[in-house]
Design a protein around this motif. Structure first.
Motif, PDB file in Angstrom:
ATOM      1  N   ILE A 319       1.061  -1.249  -0.154  1.00  0.00           N
ATOM      2  CA  ILE A 319      -0.159   0.192  -0.061  1.00  0.00           C
ATOM      3  C   ILE A 319       0.911   1.255  -0.071  1.00  0.00           C
ATOM      4  O   ILE A 319       1.875   1.114   0.531  1.00  0.00           O
ATOM      5  N   ILE A 321       0.368   5.217   1.151  1.00  0.00           N
ATOM      6  CA  ILE A 321      -0.957   5.972   1.875  1.00  0.00           C
ATOM      7  C   ILE A 321      -0.094   7.131   2.610  1.00  0.00           C
ATOM      8  O   ILE A 321       1.182   6.841   3.213  1.00  0.00           O
ATOM      9  N   ILE A 332     -11.145   6.080   4.794  1.00  0.00           N
ATOM     10  CA  ILE A 332     -11.052   5.108   3.921  1.00  0.00           C
ATOM     11  C   ILE A 332     -12.254   4.292   3.630  1.00  0.00           C
ATOM     12  O   ILE A 332     -13.042   3.851   4.696  1.00  0.00           O
ATOM     13  N   THR A 333     -12.235   3.942   2.389  1.00  0.00           N
ATOM     14  CA  THR A 333     -13.820   3.426   2.030  1.00  0.00           C
ATOM     15  C   THR A 333     -13.361   2.314   1.203  1.00  0.00           C
ATOM     16  O   THR A 333     -12.150   2.215   0.487  1.00  0.00           O
ATOM     17  N   GLY A 334     -14.358   1.356   1.039  1.00  0.00           N
ATOM     18  CA  GLY A 334     -14.247   0.065   0.258  1.00  0.00           C
ATOM     19  C   GLY A 334     -14.923  -1.142   0.540  1.00  0.00           C
ATOM     20  O   GLY A 334     -15.636  -0.937   1.600  1.00  0.00           O
ATOM     21  N   ASN A 336     -16.051  -5.074   2.036  1.00  0.00           N
ATOM     22  CA  ASN A 336     -15.531  -6.024   3.039  1.00  0.00           C
ATOM     23  C   ASN A 336     -14.356  -6.661   2.448  1.00  0.00           C
ATOM     24  O   ASN A 336     -14.327  -7.064   1.407  1.00  0.00           O
ATOM     25  N   GLY A 338     -11.449  -5.752   1.908  1.00  0.00           N
ATOM     26  CA  GLY A 338     -10.923  -4.778   0.686  1.00  0.00           C
ATOM     27  C   GLY A 338      -9.691  -4.365   1.293  1.00  0.00           C
ATOM     28  O   GLY A 338      -8.655  -3.667   0.430  1.00  0.00           O
ATOM     29  N   LYS A 340      -9.196  -2.383   4.193  1.00  0.00           N
ATOM     30  CA  LYS A 340      -9.252  -1.118   5.149  1.00  0.00           C
ATOM     31  C   LYS A 340      -8.767  -1.356   6.345  1.00  0.00           C
ATOM     32  O   LYS A 340      -7.913  -0.537   6.905  1.00  0.00           O
ATOM     33  N   THR A 341      -9.058  -2.505   7.140  1.00  0.00           N
ATOM     34  CA  THR A 341      -8.375  -2.703   8.645  1.00  0.00           C
ATOM     35  C   THR A 341      -6.936  -3.031   8.586  1.00  0.00           C
ATOM     36  O   THR A 341      -6.115  -2.184   9.479  1.00  0.00           O
ATOM     37  N   THR A 343      -5.008  -1.771   6.363  1.00  0.00           N
ATOM     38  CA  THR A 343      -3.991  -0.359   5.847  1.00  0.00           C
ATOM     39  C   THR A 343      -4.046   0.461   7.257  1.00  0.00           C
ATOM     40  O   THR A 343      -3.100   0.971   7.523  1.00  0.00           O
ATOM     41  N   LEU A 344      -5.287   0.404   8.210  1.00  0.00           N
ATOM     42  CA  LEU A 344      -5.239   1.316   9.228  1.00  0.00           C
ATOM     43  C   LEU A 344      -4.235   0.620  10.392  1.00  0.00           C
ATOM     44  O   LEU A 344      -3.604   1.373  10.776  1.00  0.00           O
TER      45      LEU A 344
END
Length: 376
Positions: A319, A321, A332-334, A336, A338, A340-341, A343-344
């Motif tokens: 990633i 970011i 962050i959207t997208g 399930n 995808g 997101k978790t 990335t965070l």
């Protein structure tokens, strides 16, 4: 036992990353203390930790490593010696091994005084106790046995003891193969409570003058110390007592020397452990192809080609970011599953890792140090 850590550290799985560091340590103490690494948000301290890891990585990439694997966790033993307790030979040998590892580490780091200044700084905490290490090494072996070279008196006692043992063995062997042969259950001798005895048939008790030290369960055999060797046996026991006294004296003197340097040894062991962990971070950075993060002021994080440390890079999607700096929030959207978790978690975990001096597995990272990291 691991350090419990903050809620964010547990949620972001920093302990799992620290396990990677621990398994790359060369010493047991380094392995244990790796789990107690605590992230810092102090800008200057982060720079020092990152620089230490970079210097260790440069050394590691040149196929050079300090030989410290023989260092042992002797903190309790050294502290006991500092309180006046006498250490057994096995523990003194472990102290000797540890002092040897410290000495090798000090010589190793001094080679990089110019190219690795923050690492070589640890030399100041490592005591110069080569003479003590040499004395311990010449006095006890790995089994804890006190060696003849420990003192001239011990060598003299043992030489005389060996002479008496040979003389006594020869005398009793002559009796077995000569005058008493027909009175014995078997043509051999044994030792009972430190006395040399022969197995005499009970019916011939009167034929073999001497001292009965034991009998068989059936009573058919008496273990007798022949009168002809009692004097030699007594002298041998005296020499054995003198030997024990000299050994205790040597152990006490060596323990006193360890105790007199206890604080220096403990400081040196702490420095060795710290260096061990730093080189474990370097090995991790090499294995994961991690990057040397750029440390800035300002509260932001920029990641290029980053991977989550707990996900196999073969299946991980890198990633790119950024967060913070001129922006107060990140959305962050997208769908399930995808990412997101993940990335965070990467964002938070990278901050924690860098705060521990651990390089993140990414192509490029710039970290403007935050005041703290929180996770829900």
């Amino acid at each position: 036992m691991n350090r419990e850590g903050s809620h964010a550290e547990r949620v972001l799985e920093l302990p799992a990353v620290l396990e990677f560091i621990a398994e790359r340590c060369a010493t047991v103490l380094g392995n244990e203390k790796s789990f107690f690494l605590e992230p810092t948000y102090d800008f200057d301290l982060i720079q020092i930790r990152i620089q230490q890891t970079k210097e260790a990585l440069d050394i590691y990439c040149s196929n050079d490593l300090p030989e410290i694997g023989s260092a042992r966790d002797v903190r309790a033993q050294v502290a006991s010696a500092g309180k006046g307790m006498t250490l057994p030979g096995t523990e003194l040998f472990r102290v000797s091994e540890t002092l040897g590892a410290m000495s090798r580490l000090s010589r190793f780091l001094k080679k990089f005084k110019t190219s690795a200044p923050t690492l070589s700084h640890f030399c100041e905490q490592i005591p110069g106790l080569d003479n003590l290490q040499k004395e311990l090494n010449e006095s006890v072996n790995f089994d804890g046995e006190v060696l003849d070279t420990a003192s001239a008196e011990l060598k003299k006692i043992r030489t005389e003891k060996n002479t008496h043992q040979k003389r006594l063995s020869q005398k009793i062997q002559n009796l077995i193969s000569g005058a008493y042969r027909t009175y014995l259950q078997e043509p051999l001798y044994t030792i009972r409570d430190g006395r040399y005895v022969i197995p005499v048939k009970s019916a011939y008790r009167g034929k073999v003058p001497g001292i009965v030290h034991d009998a068989s369960a059936s009573g058919q055999t008496l273990f007798i110390e022949p009168e002809a060797i009692v004097g030699e046996g007594n002298r041998l026991r005296e020499l054995e007592a003198h030997e024990r006294e000299e050994v205790e004296k040597i152990l006490k003197e060596l323990s006193e020397k360890v105790g007199a340097n206890s604080q220096d040894i403990l400081n040196g062991l702490e420095a060795l452990t710290a260096v061990d962990i730093i080189f474990a971070k370097a090995r991790y950075a090499f294995d994961r192809k991690s990057c040397y993060p750029s440390i800035k002021q300002g509260g932001f994080l920029v990641v290029k080609g980053g991977h989550h440390p707990l996900i196999d890079e073969q299946i991980s999607v890198p990633i790119t970011i950024s967060v913070g700096g001129g922006y107060g929030s990140l959305l962050i959207t997208g769908p399930n599953t995808g990412g997101k978790t993940v990335t965070l978690k990467i964002l938070g975990l990278y901050c924690l890792m860098i705060g521990c001096g651990i390089f993140p597995p990414a192509e490029e990272v710039t970290y403007g140090v935050f005041q703290s990291v929180h996770a829900d």
